[in-house]
Design a protein around this motif. Structure first.
Motif, mmCIF file in Angstrom:
data_model
loop_
_atom_site.group_PDB
_atom_site.id
_atom_site.type_symbol
_atom_site.label_atom_id
_atom_site.label_comp_id
_atom_site.label_asym_id
_atom_site.label_seq_id
_atom_site.Cartn_x
_atom_site.Cartn_y
_atom_site.Cartn_z
ATOM 1 N N LYS A 8 0.813 -1.311 -0.021
ATOM 2 C CA LYS A 8 0.070 -0.031 0.038
ATOM 3 C C LYS A 8 0.847 1.141 -0.027
ATOM 4 N N ARG A 9 1.911 1.005 0.891
ATOM 5 C CA ARG A 9 2.622 2.502 0.834
ATOM 6 C C ARG A 9 3.744 2.486 -0.546
ATOM 7 N N GLU A 10 3.767 1.646 -1.203
ATOM 8 C CA GLU A 10 4.641 1.568 -2.549
ATOM 9 C C GLU A 10 3.589 2.187 -3.353
ATOM 10 N N ARG A 11 2.401 1.934 -3.532
ATOM 11 C CA ARG A 11 1.438 2.721 -4.315
ATOM 12 C C ARG A 11 1.043 4.224 -4.102
ATOM 13 N N VAL A 12 1.239 4.427 -2.815
ATOM 14 C CA VAL A 12 1.103 5.894 -2.343
ATOM 15 C C VAL A 12 2.251 6.322 -2.922
ATOM 16 N N ARG A 13 3.491 6.021 -2.646
ATOM 17 C CA ARG A 13 4.955 6.370 -3.124
ATOM 18 C C ARG A 13 4.922 6.742 -4.402
ATOM 19 N N THR A 14 4.159 5.579 -5.404
ATOM 20 C CA THR A 14 4.200 5.835 -6.905
ATOM 21 C C THR A 14 3.409 7.218 -7.307
ATOM 22 N N TYR A 15 2.273 7.238 -6.542
ATOM 23 C CA TYR A 15 1.254 8.490 -6.864
ATOM 24 C C TYR A 15 2.219 9.870 -6.602
ATOM 25 N N LEU A 16 2.932 9.831 -5.517
ATOM 26 C CA LEU A 16 3.523 10.896 -5.041
ATOM 27 C C LEU A 16 4.803 11.434 -6.080
ATOM 28 N N LEU A 17 5.462 9.975 -6.344
ATOM 29 C CA LEU A 17 6.420 10.565 -7.499
ATOM 30 C C LEU A 17 6.047 10.969 -8.730
ATOM 31 N N ALA A 18 4.833 10.728 -9.115
ATOM 32 C CA ALA A 18 3.885 11.233 -10.208
ATOM 33 C C ALA A 18 3.829 12.792 -9.963
ATOM 34 N N LEU A 19 3.299 13.127 -8.922
ATOM 35 C CA LEU A 19 3.306 14.488 -8.592
ATOM 36 C C LEU A 19 4.580 15.362 -8.694
#
Length: 262
Positions: free
Chosen positions: A12-23
């Motif tokens: 779950k944290r990896e998916r949140v991290r991926t979203y933040l990196l896209a930002l």
């Protein structure tokens, strides 16, 4: 008592991290990003989960927190190439007996960030594999792999573990030709440290790689975290002399990362 924590928290944290990196990638250094409260609501995750992912990006120099002002995209990093892409490079297998434990094997949408890396539409399906890598039975790395689903219809976890590049070549007629990879230091979160059997905030190496076939088509995007206490990279450079008397690297590269896939 053995730790029974599920790897789902890490995923779950990896998916949140991926979203933040896209930002981060969609903004310039110094640009603001939404507040933690806004992001946790938008992503449907708890504030602690969101904050842990933000803390990691702050620690790795991708976000900056300013007290009373918010969060901002960090200044761009200095990049140093180890081997010029104009010269041949090879990398032998890493030492030890490598094995894997699959944590997740599923089909997901590419999304904007990973879609750009694989040159596919954000709506395209990817085969997503999260796995724990071990050497001689000891956890050494966490890997998150993304493969265009159209390239490998019907791919199974067993085929993946038997050697992905071999499977591409022998079963799909796809030959890998090159990989572009970045490497940078980081530290492990609590959940990552539990899976790797090390203390929280232990040093690690973060690998980010796109592998392409002989036609230049991306066939794989991988993000990996390797234990800093058990992993190192060695470069061997044979220096020749160019016509203008400047040394020119014309070398092979010994880097254990190539052995993490097959």
């Amino acid at each position: 008592m053995p730790d029974t924590r599920s790897p789902r928290t890490v995923l779950k944290r990896e998916r949140v991290r991926t979203y933040l990196l896209a930002l981060v990638e969609d903004r310039r250094p110094g640009d603001a990003i939404p507040s933690e409260r806004t992001l946790s609501t938008e992503l449907g995750v708890s504030r602690p989960t969101l904050r842990a992912a933000v803390d990691e990006l702050v620690a790795t120099g991708q976000l900056v927190r300013e007290h009373g002002r918010g969060m901002f995209v960090a200044p761009a990093k200095i990049t140093q190439e180890l081997v010029s892409d104009r010269h041949p490079a090879s990398a032998p297998m890493a030492t030890g007996a490598w094995s894997s434990r699959v944590l997740e094997f599923s089909t997901v949408s590419a999304g904007a960030r990973i879609g750009r890396r694989l040159k596919v539409s954000p709506a395209d399906d990817l085969v997503y594999v999260a796995r724990l890598r071990l050497v001689d039975g000891t956890p050494i790395a966490l890997e998150y792999l993304h493969i265009p689903a159209a390239l490998v219809p019907g791919l199974t976890a067993e085929q993946m573990e038997a050697g992905f590049y071999t499977h591409l070549r022998e079963a799909r007629g796809v030959r890998t030709a090159q990989a572009v990879q970045s490497i940078e230091p980081t530290v492990l979160s609590e959940d990552e440290a539990v899976l790797l059997g090390v203390p929280v905030l232990s040093p690690a190496l973060l690998f980010d790689r796109v592998t392409s076939d002989t036609g230049g088509r991306p066939v794989e995007y991988v993000r990996s975290l390797y234990r800093g206490d058990r992993y190192r990279i060695v470069s061997r450079l044979a220096l020749g002399t160019s016509t203008d008397d400047r040394p020119a690297p014309d070398a092979s590269r010994t880097a254990a990362w190539w052995g993490t896939v097959e």
